[in-house]
Design an enzyme around this catalytic site. Structure first.
Site, PDB file in Angstrom:
ATOM      1  N   HIS A   1      59.908  68.845  -3.126  1.00 47.54           N
ATOM      2  CA  HIS A   1      59.956  67.957  -1.963  1.00 47.54           C
ATOM      3  C   HIS A   1      61.410  67.605  -1.648  1.00 47.54           C
ATOM      4  CE1 HIS A   1      55.638  67.108  -1.147  1.00 47.54           C
ATOM      5  NE2 HIS A   1      55.538  67.617  -2.359  1.00 47.54           N
TER       6      HIS A   1
ATOM      7  N   TYR B   1      58.949  64.031 -13.086  1.00 51.33           N
ATOM      8  CA  TYR B   1      59.752  63.324 -12.094  1.00 51.33           C
ATOM      9  C   TYR B   1      61.045  62.836 -12.740  1.00 51.33           C
ATOM     10  CZ  TYR B   1      55.908  62.940  -8.659  1.00 51.33           C
ATOM     11  OH  TYR B   1      54.920  63.193  -7.746  1.00 51.33           O
TER      12      TYR B   1
END
Length: 348
Positions: free
Chosen positions: A59, A325
């Protein structure tokens, strides 16, 4: 056997899922015989997308937004979280598209992401990492990794090998079913008209101590009208136009699962549509900005950053997402960042 149309659809959805939810992998270090780690998974994303220093490993293309969340107080039925007390709470967010290349041209079929950081009372935060697919495509981190390998593009053709894909789906019926469900949902023409799903189950505990499983969805209040924009940054340009014209809103709807009947450990399975759903408030986004360290550029949208009253379920993807993450953040935090494709007020 899958016919050609079904196979092509599966390859498209499967490829979208690979780059669409990049943090859903196993935590820390050794888990099982393969030693599937967050580092190995982020390495795999880099091999698929290349390395773009300073950008998220998935992303990567995105834009920052600001707004607020108006809680109507109804969420207190489910959770004692301060965010559900009636009132207004500040929100910072980020719209994005799947993939690790921050300069890739927009494709309306790409997986869309929306990360939010809601500032609650007493310094608490609620971070939400959502996408536009109604379910995730893999039940476990290992399944996710194996699908990345199976759906990897052939270096000669640039596309996944159909035979390898078919063999994988034959051995993974839950993934095949999730892909079919994801493909059955029409794609909204714009970010502002897109519904975003939390995917994983969580546990909500109210002031009386009652705990129930929940999932959440942001339901757009913007009609799904065709975008007027065209070009390599059409989705982001249209978002800038939409928010520039007037604030855009979504209803936050929390669905209550039934303990023992609804899966909390498998994000590929949708809960029945007749489950109790409560609209707990309204998200309003009124400002769009270039992503920088001064807004959400250094925000890690870790789904395990939760206020008191909301906790992780037994879904194995949740700690995996958190770990990957964090690994992606660790890498980009030590790198200089170039100019992204999406700039304030539109795309450059």
């Amino acid at each position: 056997m899958l016919d050609r149309r079904t196979m092509l659809g599966a390859m498209a959805i499967g490829g979208a899922g690979i780059v669409g939810v990049g943090g859903f992998l196993y935590t820390g270090n050794a888990v099982g015989p393969r030693r599937l780690t967050a580092r190995a998974i982020v390495d795999r994303f880099q091999s698929l997308n290349g390395v773009h220093p300073g950008f998220r490993r998935n992303h990567a293309k995105g834009v920052a937004v600001d707004g607020h969340f108006d809680s109507n107080g109804r969420g207190t039925q489910l959770s004692r979280a301060s965010i559900f007390e009636a009132g207004r709470y500040r929100v910072h967010g980020r719209f994005s598209l799947s993939g690790g290349n921050p300069y890739i041209a927009d494709d309306p079929g790409q997986v869309r992401g929306l990360g939010l950081r809601i500032d609650a009372a007493a310094g608490e935060q609620w971070r939400l990492a959502m996408i536009n697919l109604p379910v995730f495509l893999d039940p476990t981190p290992k399944d996710f990794y194996d699908r990345m390998v199976a759906f990897a593009a052939d270096p000669v053709t640039g596309k996944p090998d159909p035979d390898r894909v078919a063999a994988y789906l034959a051995d993974h019926p839950r993934t095949k079913a999730a892909m079919a469900l994801a493909k059955s949902v029409p794609t909204a023409p714009t970010f502002a008209s897109t519904a975003f799903h939390g995917l994983n189950a969580f546990e909500a505990t109210n002031a009386a101590g009652a705990t129930v499983p929940i999932r959440w969805t942001l339901v757009p209040r913007t009609p799904a009208t065709e975008s007027a924009r065209r070009g390599p940054h059409q989705l982001f340009d249209q978002l800038a136009d939409d928010i520039g014209a007037r604030p855009r809103t979504w209803s936050l709807v929390i669905t209550e699962g039934v303990r023992g009947l609804d899966r909390t450990d498998d994000a590929t399975v949708a809960w029945p549509k007749d489950r109790r759903a409560i609209e707990v408030g309204t998200l309003t986004l009124h400002r769009i900005m270039t992503e920088t360290p001064d807004n959400v550029g250094t925000t890690n949208f870790d789904p395990l950053v939760l206020p008191d009253g909301i906790a992780a379920s037994d879904d194995p993807l949740l700690p995996a997402r958190s770990a990957a993450y964090a690994e992606s953040f660790r890498r980009r935090a030590g790198e200089p960042r170039g100019r992204g494709a999406v700039q304030a007020g539109g795309a450059a």
